[in-house]
Enzyme design. Structure first.
Site, mmCIF file in Angstrom:
data_model
loop_
_atom_site.group_PDB
_atom_site.id
_atom_site.type_symbol
_atom_site.label_atom_id
_atom_site.label_comp_id
_atom_site.label_asym_id
_atom_site.label_seq_id
_atom_site.Cartn_x
_atom_site.Cartn_y
_atom_site.Cartn_z
ATOM 1 N N ASP A 137 -7.499 -3.687 0.494
ATOM 2 C CA ASP A 137 -8.411 -2.884 -0.310
ATOM 3 C C ASP A 137 -9.630 -2.615 0.547
ATOM 4 O O ASP A 137 -10.229 -3.538 1.109
ATOM 5 C CB ASP A 137 -8.790 -3.557 -1.626
ATOM 6 C CG ASP A 137 -9.222 -2.504 -2.634
ATOM 7 O OD1 ASP A 137 -8.362 -1.713 -3.069
ATOM 8 O OD2 ASP A 137 -10.426 -2.425 -2.958
ATOM 9 N N LYS A 171 -2.937 3.774 6.239
ATOM 10 C CA LYS A 171 -3.021 2.307 6.338
ATOM 11 C C LYS A 171 -1.723 1.736 6.893
ATOM 12 O O LYS A 171 -1.750 0.838 7.743
ATOM 13 C CB LYS A 171 -3.244 1.692 4.947
ATOM 14 C CG LYS A 171 -4.618 1.880 4.344
ATOM 15 C CD LYS A 171 -4.666 1.068 3.049
ATOM 16 C CE LYS A 171 -5.903 1.307 2.238
ATOM 17 N NZ LYS A 171 -5.885 0.558 0.963
ATOM 18 N N THR A 219 0.831 -1.204 0.000
ATOM 19 C CA THR A 219 0.000 0.000 0.000
ATOM 20 C C THR A 219 0.866 1.254 0.000
ATOM 21 O O THR A 219 1.945 1.260 0.590
ATOM 22 C CB THR A 219 -0.959 0.031 1.203
ATOM 23 O OG1 THR A 219 -1.658 1.282 1.207
ATOM 24 C CG2 THR A 219 -0.247 -0.129 2.529
HETATM 25 P P1 ITT Z 1 -3.487 1.687 -1.698
HETATM 26 O O1 ITT Z 1 -4.323 1.184 -2.852
HETATM 27 O O2 ITT Z 1 -2.091 2.077 -2.089
HETATM 28 O O3 ITT Z 1 -3.532 0.742 -0.531
HETATM 29 P P2 ITT Z 1 -5.621 3.638 -1.447
HETATM 30 O O4 ITT Z 1 -5.890 4.755 -0.492
HETATM 31 O O5 ITT Z 1 -5.768 3.938 -2.913
HETATM 32 O O6 ITT Z 1 -4.154 3.063 -1.142
HETATM 33 P P3 ITT Z 1 -7.885 1.830 -1.579
HETATM 34 O O7 ITT Z 1 -7.912 1.761 -3.062
HETATM 35 O O8 ITT Z 1 -8.119 0.572 -0.792
HETATM 36 O O9 ITT Z 1 -6.511 2.403 -1.049
HETATM 37 O O10 ITT Z 1 -8.936 2.944 -1.130
HETATM 38 C C1 ITT Z 1 -9.401 2.968 0.153
HETATM 39 C C2 ITT Z 1 -10.012 4.326 0.451
HETATM 40 O O11 ITT Z 1 -11.122 4.121 1.332
HETATM 41 C C3 ITT Z 1 -9.036 5.229 1.187
HETATM 42 O O12 ITT Z 1 -8.292 6.027 0.305
HETATM 43 C C4 ITT Z 1 -9.975 6.037 2.073
HETATM 44 O O13 ITT Z 1 -10.525 7.103 1.357
HETATM 45 C C5 ITT Z 1 -11.082 5.039 2.387
HETATM 46 N N1 ITT Z 1 -10.758 4.313 3.640
HETATM 47 C C6 ITT Z 1 -10.310 3.034 3.772
HETATM 48 N N2 ITT Z 1 -10.068 2.742 5.060
HETATM 49 C C7 ITT Z 1 -10.345 3.854 5.750
HETATM 50 C C8 ITT Z 1 -10.268 4.203 7.120
HETATM 51 O O14 ITT Z 1 -9.799 3.352 8.027
HETATM 52 N N3 ITT Z 1 -10.643 5.435 7.469
HETATM 53 C C9 ITT Z 1 -11.078 6.319 6.567
HETATM 54 N N4 ITT Z 1 -11.165 6.092 5.257
HETATM 55 C C10 ITT Z 1 -10.800 4.862 4.846
#
Ligand code: ITT
Length: 196
Positions: free
Chosen positions: A70, A13, A8
């Site tokens: 994800d 995260k 990631t």
């Molecule tokens: P990676 O793919 O590099 O892991 P990303 O941010 O693009 O990073 P995702 O595609 O899984 O990851 O998108 C997840 C999104 O959902 C993240 O950017 C946040 O906007 C939201 N999200 C996920 N977990 C969260 C949390 O614990 N608190 C707040 N928002 C969260």
């Protein structure tokens, strides 16, 4: 100690995952160790598909065991949006604040309605030699409210947890890690991690 690469680029995260995995006998490294890693195209239609895409790409590139997360927010009044599009909802260039303001604007017509929602997280673990994949999921239920708090990341300020009387951004990192979708997914993954 065996290395486990967190697949990631999301710093929020990484912080949470390092804490959640601290009790394991792995050397946990994030993608800052592999700065030449090409961009990964997340074109899957589900959290599971995208988690596997990321874990596999990083495991194949590094030759190490890899763990991808994800995750996203599902709002019932918006038929599960933003879902897999949570990270780029509205406009990929926006920051977290602009993105949750856009979400609130979409919900502006539902003033006196409870805006139930959940955070979902899918973890994919990929072992590059055996090509073994393990999946684990976690979720946490809540409601969308006006922003409060400044911990966490993403949609945390607008995600309210009724049982705690707080938004996710009002929780300390330790409190969030006790109840979050991410910590539940990791708890479900841990027995499988022992197997690889
Ligand atoms: P990676 O793919 O590099 O892991 P990303 O941010 O693009 O990073 P995702 O595609 O899984 O990851 O998108 C997840 C999104 O959902 C993240 O950017 C946040 O906007 C939201 N999200 C996920 N977990 C969260 C949390 O614990 N608190 C707040 N928002 C969260």
């Amino acid at each position: 100690m065996r290395r486990l690469v967190l697949a990631t680029r999301n710093k929020g995260k990484v912080t949470e995952l390092k804490e959640l995995l601290a009790d394991l006998a792995f050397e946990i490294v994030d993608l800052s160790y592999y700065s030449d890693l090409p961009e990964i195209i997340e074109d899957g239609g589900t959290f599971v598909d995208n988690a596997i895409i990321k874990a596999k790409a990083v495991a194949e590139y590094t030759g190490e065991l890899s763990l991808a997360d994800d995750s996203g927010l599902e709002v019932d009044l918006l038929n599960g949006e933003p879902g897999v599009y949570s990270a780029r909802y509205g406009n990929p260039e926006w920051n977290d604040r602009e993105r949750y303001q856009y979400l609130l604007k979409k919900l502006a017509d539902y003033k006196d309605t409870r805006k139930t929602a959940r955070f979902r997280c899918v973890m994919a673990l990929y072992e590059p030699q055996s090509k073994q994949v393990e999946i684990a999921e976690g979720a946490v239920e809540g409601e969308i409210v006006e922003p409060r708090g400044n911990h966490g990341f993403g949609y945390d300020p607008v995600f309210y947890i009724p049982e705690l009387g707080k938004t996710m951004a009002e929780l300390s990192e330790e409190e969030k890690n006790r109840i979050s979708h991410r910590s539940r997914a990791i708890a479900n993954l841990k027995p499988k991690l022992a197997k690889v």
